[in-house]
Design a protein around this motif. Structure first.
Motif, PDB file in Angstrom:
ATOM      1  N   UNK A  52      54.722 -27.458  -4.918  1.00  0.00           N
ATOM      2  CA  UNK A  52      53.684 -27.639  -4.008  1.00  0.00           C
ATOM      3  C   UNK A  52      52.337 -26.942  -4.055  1.00  0.00           C
ATOM      4  N   UNK A  53      51.360 -27.450  -3.452  1.00  0.00           N
ATOM      5  CA  UNK A  53      50.116 -26.533  -3.552  1.00  0.00           C
ATOM      6  C   UNK A  53      50.154 -25.830  -2.284  1.00  0.00           C
ATOM      7  N   UNK A  54      50.197 -24.519  -2.902  1.00  0.00           N
ATOM      8  CA  UNK A  54      50.469 -23.447  -1.678  1.00  0.00           C
ATOM      9  C   UNK A  54      49.211 -23.036  -0.874  1.00  0.00           C
ATOM     10  N   UNK A  55      48.259 -22.776  -1.798  1.00  0.00           N
ATOM     11  CA  UNK A  55      46.838 -22.486  -1.225  1.00  0.00           C
ATOM     12  C   UNK A  55      46.792 -21.125  -0.629  1.00  0.00           C
ATOM     13  N   UNK A  56      47.350 -20.360  -1.213  1.00  0.00           N
ATOM     14  CA  UNK A  56      47.712 -18.913  -0.729  1.00  0.00           C
ATOM     15  C   UNK A  56      47.730 -17.929  -1.751  1.00  0.00           C
ATOM     16  N   UNK A 111      41.647 -15.232  -1.808  1.00  0.00           N
ATOM     17  CA  UNK A 111      43.248 -15.125  -1.347  1.00  0.00           C
ATOM     18  C   UNK A 111      44.061 -16.175  -1.804  1.00  0.00           C
ATOM     19  N   UNK A 112      43.624 -16.906  -2.974  1.00  0.00           N
ATOM     20  CA  UNK A 112      44.425 -17.882  -3.381  1.00  0.00           C
ATOM     21  C   UNK A 112      44.139 -19.359  -2.719  1.00  0.00           C
ATOM     22  N   UNK A 113      43.094 -19.299  -2.068  1.00  0.00           N
ATOM     23  CA  UNK A 113      42.627 -20.532  -1.275  1.00  0.00           C
ATOM     24  C   UNK A 113      41.673 -21.423  -2.063  1.00  0.00           C
ATOM     25  N   UNK A 114      42.182 -21.455  -3.436  1.00  0.00           N
ATOM     26  CA  UNK A 114      41.338 -22.095  -4.396  1.00  0.00           C
ATOM     27  C   UNK A 114      42.079 -23.532  -5.033  1.00  0.00           C
ATOM     28  N   UNK A 168      51.965 -21.661   7.102  1.00  0.00           N
ATOM     29  CA  UNK A 168      52.357 -22.652   6.015  1.00  0.00           C
ATOM     30  C   UNK A 168      52.621 -21.813   4.541  1.00  0.00           C
ATOM     31  N   UNK A 169      51.843 -20.926   4.325  1.00  0.00           N
ATOM     32  CA  UNK A 169      51.982 -20.015   3.091  1.00  0.00           C
ATOM     33  C   UNK A 169      53.269 -19.194   3.111  1.00  0.00           C
ATOM     34  N   UNK A 170      53.449 -18.552   4.383  1.00  0.00           N
ATOM     35  CA  UNK A 170      54.675 -17.945   4.631  1.00  0.00           C
ATOM     36  C   UNK A 170      56.059 -18.871   4.188  1.00  0.00           C
TER      37      UNK A 170
END
Ligand code: TXE
Length: 509
Positions: A405-409, A303-306, A357-359
């Motif tokens: 930014x790194x969104x991590x989502x 889910x993008x948390x990479x 944070x992602x939103x």
């Protein structure tokens, strides 16, 4: 156990062994057994139901000291005296135990992180097994070398020896708790070190399970320890502890800098695997079906948390619209659902705080004028299950947060370019340098771009590939040092140079 969690677990037939492992307070693992040094617990929240799953020990500096002393006595005791082939045998037995325990570990990783249980099985557990199997082979090959002195008069025997660096502190993030633990554990054990692991306070379960498995297969007490608790307490205490010889940190850049400063105050060896904002270049000579499929898996895995997610795409103007259409239809067809549902591709993010944070980044993208393509229309989640739908914006630029930014989502930004010089300059902008990808069927383009892109890991017509033989690590704000690959070994070894003056042959005799 909370009712909603119990019904979630029964809906997906969670094995009894998993339930009994989590339906109890989780302690630390120190000196060969699970210990409960405090009744003070940190709540573990299950990401799909957002209910309290259990509690994990809110560790103290005293717990860190106990663990480090336990690791030190193992190093100077039985483990330190074990011949390399004995170490190899134990590491391979641990790999086998993880393979046997794969179903339990996959469930633990899914309910801890919220991730797809299919990915937990095929990526996290499989990756941990491969890492241990690969590094087990190195235990018997860590030789020094003999040199023929070239500048010493007389007769001198000159040679080097490789020695374990000592006690390793491994500080782990929450997105791939088991796999990233294995990155550090496998190399540290192969080099004869002992280890104190500090999982994220959000995801301690798989590390605790591995510690139990290690004891079961015969690792001496104190070789593998796990201390749980908040990072600014336990993580900092490990970075400061005089009995720790090496810190191997994986996590965000700001925290990595704090850990680095503390570690260097006591002159520890240090590896920092930090964040990223990895660019993707799609040239006019790319196979767009191949590119779209790899881009989607590269940015929406977990889910993008990479950390090395390819979250900003630069596509040549001539194929821009066609690629965006393929990305949009592909994203809309990704199955969304609970982590324990094997069919799910997009699952709940690790916590409500991280989802917010992602939103917040999605809201910025809307506000800063990025063109919405698909996914979350605004910055408020309509869903109660912790899920953020795969979201794509087009016509992004570097002055937007979505491209900086790194969104991590599960959020992808796209922009078109006209020349390869423009694409590489924009791809290389920013402080990170973890990974980059190139999609083109023209070999000259791919080789030229792979040389010009500033990143530790380059993917050609693919994204996010990992193999134990290949070193993983970044540049700049993405940190330094490598996990995996033969290159990682020197981070856990000290090389000692020895000179033996032969009597009767020296200049002073
Ligand atoms: O990181 P955090 P998270 C990065 C990824 C993202 C981050 C997500 O890019 O930025 O990790 O993981 C402990 N002193 N990577 O949110 O908050 C904390 O308890 C000492 C990159 O977990 O940095 C946790 O155990 N320790 C990576 C760990 O540090 C502290 C691949 C990480 O926490 C601390 C995967 C402190 N002050 C994720 N504060 C790569 N490049 O390979 C927290 N911690």
């Amino acid at each position: 156990m909370e009712k909603r969690i119990a019904s979630y677990f029964s809906q997906f037939k969670v094995p009894a062994e998993v339930i009994s492992f989590v339906d109890r307070p989780v302690g630390h693992y120190i000196g060969g057994s699970e210990v409960h040094t405090t009744s003070d617990q940190i709540d573990l929240i299950e990401p799909f139901t957002c209910e309290r799953l259990t509690g994990v020990a809110n560790g103290t500096v005293a717990d860190v000291d106990l663990a480090v002393r336990s690791a030190r006595s193992a190093l100077t005791g039985e483990w330190g005296r074990l011949p390399p082939l004995e170490r190899q045998r134990l590491i391979l037995r641990l790999a086998d135990a993880i393979e046997t325990d794969a179903d339990v570990l996959s469930h633990l990783e899914s309910i801890d992180v919220g991730k797809s249980i299919s990915e937990a099985r095929s990526i996290d557990v499989a990756g941990a097994i491969a890492n241990l199997q690969y590094f087990a082979g190195w235990t018997s090959k860590l030789d020094g070398r003999t040199t023929k002195a070239v500048a010493l008069p007389g007769e001198t025997l000159t040679y080097t020896v490789k020695e374990p660096v000592g006690v390793v502190a491994a500080i782990i993030p929450w997105n791939f708790p088991l796999q990233i633990l294995s990155w550090k554990l496998a190399a540290a054990l192969a080099c004869g070190c002992t280890i104190v692991c500090k999982p994220s306070e959000q995801t301690p379960l798989s590390a605790m399970r591995v510690a139990h498995l290690a004891a079961m297969v015969g690792f001496p007490a104190g070789v593998i320890n796990v201390v749980n608790g908040f990072g600014h307490v336990i993580g900092q205490a490990l970075a400061a502890h005089k009995g720790v010889d090496k810190v191997s940190f994986t996590g965000s850049t700001p925290v990595g800098k704090a850990v680095g400063k503390t570690s260097l105050d006591s002159m520890k060896r240090l590896t920092l695997e930090l964040g990223g904002k990895s660019p993707v270049i799609v040239t006019g000579k790319a196979n767009l079906d191949r590119a779209a499929s790899a881009i989607l898996s590269g940015v929406f895995l977990n889910s993008g948390q990479v950390c090395d997610a390819g979250s900003r795409v630069y596509v040549h103007r001539s194929v821009h619209e066609e690629l965006v259409h393929k990305l949009w239809t592909g994203a809309e067809n990704l199955p969304v659902g609970a982590g324990l549902d094997p069919a799910s591709k997009i699952t709940p993010l690790v916590s409500p705080a991280h989802r917010n944070k992602v939103f917040d980044h999605i809201g910025s993208a809307h506000a800063e004028g990025a063109e919405f393509v698909t996914g979350e229309m605004d910055s408020e989640s309509q869903r109660s299950d912790g899920i953020v739908r795969p979201t794509i914006f087009d016509n992004c630029s570097e002055n937007m947060r979505i491209f900086r930014d790194e969104i991590f989502g599960p959020v992808l930004g796209v922009s078109h370019y006209d020349t390869l010089d423009e694409a590489t300059d924009r791809a290389n902008s920013g402080d990170f340098g973890l990974a980059a990808a190139v999609y083109s069927e023209n070999i000259d383009e791919t080789i030229m771009l792979s040389r010009r892109l500033k990143a530790g890991n380059i993917y050609i017509n693919a994204h996010g590939l990992l193999d134990p033989t290949m070193p993983f690590g970044g540049l700049g704000a993405s940190g330094f040092g490598k996990d995996m690959g033969a290159e990682q070994l020197d981070g856990f070894l000290s090389t000692k140079s020895i000179y033996v003056q032969v009597a009767g042959h020296s200049t002073t005799d």
